[in-house]
Design a protein around this motif. Structure first.
Motif, short mmCIF file in Angstrom:
data_model
loop_
_atom_site.label_atom_id
_atom_site.label_comp_id
_atom_site.label_asym_id
_atom_site.label_seq_id
_atom_site.Cartn_x
_atom_site.Cartn_y
_atom_site.Cartn_z
N LEU A 94 0.84 -1.21 0.00
CA LEU A 94 0.00 0.00 0.00
C LEU A 94 0.87 1.25 0.00
CD1 LEU A 94 -2.80 -1.09 2.50
CD2 LEU A 94 -3.14 -0.48 0.10
N HIS A 95 1.89 1.25 0.83
CA HIS A 95 2.78 2.41 0.91
C HIS A 95 3.59 2.56 -0.37
CE1 HIS A 95 2.72 2.38 5.62
NE2 HIS A 95 1.60 2.83 5.08
N ASP A 96 4.09 1.43 -0.91
CA ASP A 96 4.90 1.47 -2.13
C ASP A 96 4.12 2.07 -3.30
OD1 ASP A 96 6.96 0.32 -0.79
OD2 ASP A 96 6.83 -1.64 -1.77
N ASP A 97 2.86 1.67 -3.42
CA ASP A 97 2.06 2.15 -4.56
C ASP A 97 1.84 3.65 -4.48
OD1 ASP A 97 1.91 -0.33 -5.73
OD2 ASP A 97 -0.06 -0.82 -4.90
N VAL A 98 1.76 4.18 -3.26
CA VAL A 98 1.64 5.63 -3.09
C VAL A 98 2.94 6.31 -3.50
CG1 VAL A 98 1.39 7.50 -1.42
CG2 VAL A 98 -0.13 5.51 -1.32
N VAL A 99 4.05 5.79 -3.01
CA VAL A 99 5.36 6.38 -3.31
C VAL A 99 5.63 6.34 -4.81
CG1 VAL A 99 7.86 6.11 -3.01
CG2 VAL A 99 6.33 5.88 -1.04
N ASP A 100 5.30 5.20 -5.43
CA ASP A 100 5.60 5.01 -6.86
C ASP A 100 4.54 5.61 -7.78
OD1 ASP A 100 7.80 3.60 -6.05
OD2 ASP A 100 6.89 1.62 -6.32
N GLY A 101 3.38 5.96 -7.24
CA GLY A 101 2.30 6.45 -8.08
C GLY A 101 1.77 5.38 -9.01
N SER A 102 1.76 4.13 -8.53
CA SER A 102 1.37 3.00 -9.38
C SER A 102 -0.14 2.98 -9.64
CB SER A 102 1.78 1.68 -8.72
OG SER A 102 3.18 1.63 -8.52
N ASN A 103 -0.51 2.45 -10.80
CA ASN A 103 -1.92 2.33 -11.18
C ASN A 103 -2.41 0.89 -11.18
OD1 ASN A 103 -2.20 5.12 -11.60
ND2 ASN A 103 -1.36 4.94 -13.67
N LEU A 104 -1.49 -0.06 -11.28
CA LEU A 104 -1.86 -1.48 -11.33
C LEU A 104 -1.09 -2.25 -10.29
CD1 LEU A 104 -1.95 -2.42 -15.15
CD2 LEU A 104 -3.91 -2.26 -13.59
N ASN A 112 -4.59 3.18 -4.04
CA ASN A 112 -4.40 4.64 -4.05
C ASN A 112 -5.08 5.29 -5.24
OD1 ASN A 112 -2.01 3.11 -5.18
ND2 ASN A 112 -1.59 5.12 -6.07
N LEU A 113 -5.22 4.57 -6.33
CA LEU A 113 -5.92 5.10 -7.50
C LEU A 113 -7.42 5.20 -7.21
CD1 LEU A 113 -5.51 5.99 -10.49
CD2 LEU A 113 -6.05 3.64 -11.14
N ILE A 114 -7.95 4.26 -6.44
CA ILE A 114 -9.39 4.23 -6.16
C ILE A 114 -9.75 5.13 -4.99
CG2 ILE A 114 -11.32 2.74 -5.49
CD1 ILE A 114 -9.78 0.40 -6.79
N TRP A 115 -9.02 5.01 -3.88
CA TRP A 115 -9.40 5.72 -2.65
C TRP A 115 -8.49 6.92 -2.33
CZ3 TRP A 115 -9.74 0.27 -2.73
CH2 TRP A 115 -11.03 -0.24 -2.56
N GLY A 116 -7.40 7.06 -3.04
CA GLY A 116 -6.50 8.18 -2.77
C GLY A 116 -5.30 7.78 -1.93
N ASN A 117 -4.29 8.63 -1.97
CA ASN A 117 -3.04 8.33 -1.28
C ASN A 117 -3.19 8.31 0.24
OD1 ASN A 117 -1.65 8.12 -3.69
ND2 ASN A 117 -0.89 10.22 -3.64
N ASP A 241 7.56 0.29 -15.52
CA ASP A 241 7.36 1.21 -14.40
C ASP A 241 8.69 1.66 -13.79
OD1 ASP A 241 4.66 1.55 -14.44
OD2 ASP A 241 4.22 0.23 -12.75
N ASP A 242 9.61 0.72 -13.61
CA ASP A 242 10.90 1.07 -13.00
C ASP A 242 11.63 2.11 -13.84
OD1 ASP A 242 10.38 -0.73 -11.00
OD2 ASP A 242 11.77 -2.26 -11.71
N PHE A 243 11.58 1.94 -15.16
CA PHE A 243 12.24 2.87 -16.08
C PHE A 243 11.62 4.25 -15.96
CE2 PHE A 243 12.55 4.66 -20.45
CZ PHE A 243 13.93 4.77 -20.53
#
Length: 336
Positions: A94-104, A112-117, A241-243
């Motif tokens: 959960l924390h990683d997806d916020v930091v990375d701005g991930s969508n999937l 984070n895309l659905i409920w927010g950071n 994503d990493d790139f």
């Protein structure tokens, strides 16, 4: 370059033997997970359930259970502790997806895309809290030290990775330190606590720690390679994503070290400045292949995988040991 050690097997390696081995135990673990992610605040189980429902492979808690089988442990403490391991892992996601701005994540939209950071970070904190409740309930200071220590190391690894982001001069030793902390530490702890609940000696603890740690490093190396060598549907996340995030991973480190002046300029522009559209990603992937960086990253993964298998020498046997060995082979051979 790491030596490629062939795993001799007449079929594609799979997690199925480990899944079968721990199936009954996982039912108990899942019950604990469902019970402990409940809250009077509806958003908490809703958001946590979204990520947990994605299931994934549940590899880390399964390792706790499988290692307990390896040591012929006959109690039930490992059920709550395996759930604790899964909560720690889920919180970090959960924390990683916020930091990375991930969508999937695992092919589904991220929380984070659905409920927010803010909601994702706070529910991650809730799951961390639940994990510590489970540690305390177990009553072992040794278990508490191992799992709380792993949680601290993971956080430090994530911060270390953040500070290395977009720094193309990051070296291989620094990279390995990062993945040892952010990924391998929880694999190691998940395996090690089985030796504690089974009341085995320090040598067995160290052996299971080594198995989990080397497996975790191999797992992350493969992840970093397939970020460039796979697609969205296969990986369950956005390819490249990493790139795009400017993350320094071993394939990039190797390609940069081996590249011409023009290649190095490309990597500096892509990683440090952020010139990383789809055309640049395609060019980066070609450079990684042509330089042998992807192949050598996977070779190193096989090397660490072999170290994990070697760590089990002299511990247990039968179906449990075979399942743990094949789990390593699966981690190295997987494409997702």
């Amino acid at each position: 370059m790491a030596t490629i050690i062939p795993f001799r097997r007449d079929h594609a390696p799979s997690l199925d033997p480990m899944i079968k081995l721990v199936a009954a135990d996982m039912n108990q673990v899942n019950s604990v997970i469902l019970e402990r992610m409940q809250s009077d605040v509806p958003l908490i189980p809703e958001l946590a359930g979204h990520l947990i429902a994605g299931r994934g492979k549940r590899m880390r808690p399964m390792l706790t259970l499988a290692c307990a089988h390896l040591l012929d442990y006959g109690g039930a403490r490992h059920h709550k502790l395996a759930a604790c391991v899964e909560f720690i892992h889920t919180a970090t996601l959960l924390h990683d997806d916020v930091v990375d701005g991930s969508n999937l994540r695992r092919g589904r939209r991220t929380a984070n895309l659905i409920w927010g950071n803010a909601a994702s970070v706070l529910v991650g904190d809730f799951l961390f809290s639940r994990s510590f409740e489970l540690m305390v309930e177990d009553g072992s200071l040794r278990v508490l030290k191992i799992l709380s220590g792993a949680s601290s190391i993971i956080a430090q690894g994530e911060v270390d990775q953040l500070t290395a982001q977009r720094r193309i001069e990051t070296g291989e030793a620094h990279y390995l330190r990062i993945i040892d902390a952010k990924t391998a530490a929880l694999f190691a702890a998940a395996c090690r606590i089985a030796a504690v609940v089974a009341e085995r000696d320090a040598k067995t603890e160290e052996a299971l720690d080594s198995y989990g740690r080397n497996l975790g490093i191999a797992f992350q190396l493969v992840d970093d390679a397939i970020d460039y060598a796979s697609d969205d549907a296969t990986m369950g996340k956005d390819a490249g994503d990493d790139f795009r995030d400017g993350k320094i991973t071993l394939p990039v480190i190797l390609a940069y070290a081996r590249g011409s002046d023009a290649d190095r300029k490309f990597w500096r522009d892509a990683i440090e400045i952020g010139k990383n559209d789809d055309d640049q990603l395609a060019h980066a992937t070609r450079l990684l292949r042509d330089s042998g960086a992807l192949a050598d990253t996977l070779a190193r993964a096989r090397h660490y995988g072999q170290l994990a298998i070697d760590a089990l020498a002299g511990i247990g046997g039968g179906t449990a040991r075979a399942a743990l060995v094949e789990a390593v082979e699966f981690a190295v051979a997987r494409t997702f």
